[in-house]
Design an enzyme around this catalytic site. Sequence first.
Site, PDB file in Angstrom:
ATOM      1  N   ASP A  61     -10.602   0.264  -0.316  1.00 49.60           N
ATOM      2  CA  ASP A  61      -9.542  -0.915  -0.209  1.00 49.60           C
ATOM      3  C   ASP A  61      -8.760  -1.091   1.302  1.00 49.60           C
ATOM      4  OD1 ASP A  61      -7.767  -3.005  -1.375  1.00 49.60           O
ATOM      5  OD2 ASP A  61      -6.249  -1.818  -0.737  1.00 49.60           O
ATOM      6  N   HIS A  85      -7.733  -1.385   8.086  1.00 49.75           N
ATOM      7  CA  HIS A  85      -6.294  -1.193   8.334  1.00 49.75           C
ATOM      8  C   HIS A  85      -5.924   0.227   8.259  1.00 49.75           C
ATOM      9  CE1 HIS A  85      -5.422  -5.404   8.495  1.00 49.75           C
ATOM     10  NE2 HIS A  85      -5.974  -5.612   7.258  1.00 49.75           N
ATOM     11  N   GLU A 130     -13.772  -2.832   2.153  1.00 53.25           N
ATOM     12  CA  GLU A 130     -13.271  -4.159   2.238  1.00 53.25           C
ATOM     13  C   GLU A 130     -12.936  -4.257   3.924  1.00 53.25           C
ATOM     14  OE1 GLU A 130      -9.437  -6.835   0.641  1.00 53.25           O
ATOM     15  OE2 GLU A 130      -9.273  -4.640   1.093  1.00 53.25           O
TER      16      GLU A 130
END
Length: 508
Positions: free
Chosen positions: A201, A205, A238
Amino acid sequence: MQDYPRVCYEIFVRSFSDSNGDGIGDLNGIINQMGYLAGLGIQGIWITPVQPSPSYHKYDVTDYCGIDPEFGTLDDFRRLLSVAHAAGIRVYMDLVIHHTSIRHPWFKQAAGNPGSSYRPYYRWMSDELIDAMGLKERALTEDAHTINPWHRVQGDRERFLGIFSREMADLNFDEPRLNDEIDAVARFWLKEIGVDGFRLDAARHIYPDWEKEKNPVFWTGFAQRVAAIKPDAYLIGEVWAETETVAPFFRGLNANFNFDASFKIEAMLISERQDRFIPWLIRQREVFAGHAAGFVDAVMLSNHDQQRIGSTLSGNTAKLKLAAAILLTLPGQPFLYYGEEIGMLGRKPDPAIREPFLWGEPPIETTWRRAVYSKKERVQPLSDALRHPASLFYVYRALIRLRNESVAIGQVQFNEIREFCPERPELLTYIRGSGEDACLVVHNLTARYQTLSLTHDIVRYGIVRYVTHTAFSLKAGVLRLGKYNSVVLTQVAGNIGQPETEVSPALS
């Protein structure tokens, strides 16, 4: 070369199947439907987070090595793996390590306590430093909509970073002890429990925007450590970003989801023009291959963060069949979002794109949320779809079977695609594979009959492997396709000429 599943399926656990009558989907519910998934032809499942969490979606974890009681127990999870593996299905679980819940014990010990040994696990900064570095606001991204990502804890002089919400605190992977903790989590699930890999996930980031160049490097190191634990573990990222940003992540990760391609497919289906999609896809794949020759392109129509393809196409079943045919004949590894095979609908906000799967059997349907879009009067439940041979479900099943059986269509890595007939914007046409196994794929993107002459070496493609519906003919080298129809042709043995085919059944 690794043997990858040819078609995978995303399960939003809470909405999929209820085993105990509490209205909430659970692990035993997935176990109960393993026969359904195997019958559909699925070879891999990605299940959304199942660890303890205060939210309905579970993307804010409080215990990385547990199972939320709403979903079951660790023994249930072990049983799920056993049943899936017996059915030839691999299991990839969501690993959410970009952030934790603010209710995680690490954060609770770090908040308001600068001297805590867990303080460096998170990113803290004073107002003065935030202002000096120009970090008070961030540019919005498709997956993170918080403009001001710095959040206050009562009694703490510093703020913590949380780009998704103040309920989710970003972790700091410059802290070596945190890396050790996460490696231990990976070892637990891969070695002790036996999962086949992770969907990662928010992979883009892990490091904040001002250090974003560190993200692909982090995943390369993580992948090396995972390989030492379980050499064949599968890692899929992702990375919701444009092609050039995604490409470096392939250096460490086996696969990444192709958001750009999903948006291109949507645009094609809406405009009914191919807009040189295949040359664009080939260029994109060349960019990916520049970073990892053996990359896996995880293609999709939608997922749990996006508007459902059913709503994007206004529930048009003919177009949904076309969407399925495009997805399942393209290179890569397709991921289906649960319910796409029956045309489920859904628009933002997020809970409305995660509505209960319509089994048509109340005891197993979840009831945690009242459906707004995927209601029985608007979407055909599976039990009804199974009684109608022309339903969307059977189109998906036939296409998945084709993908599982065809060398040219089903190859996950190093797969070929060549454009054919680029001068026809209303047709999406391409050749998959090479040599005797090659397939010619033709999609009619419009609501009108289209005619295509098979000339030169293309004339040898005369055996119908798949066609969506019976508005179709192949006669004297001329192919006619009805509205939104798709056909896959293979070559006549020995190139002895082309047989004449007036009509071919859709689901042979």
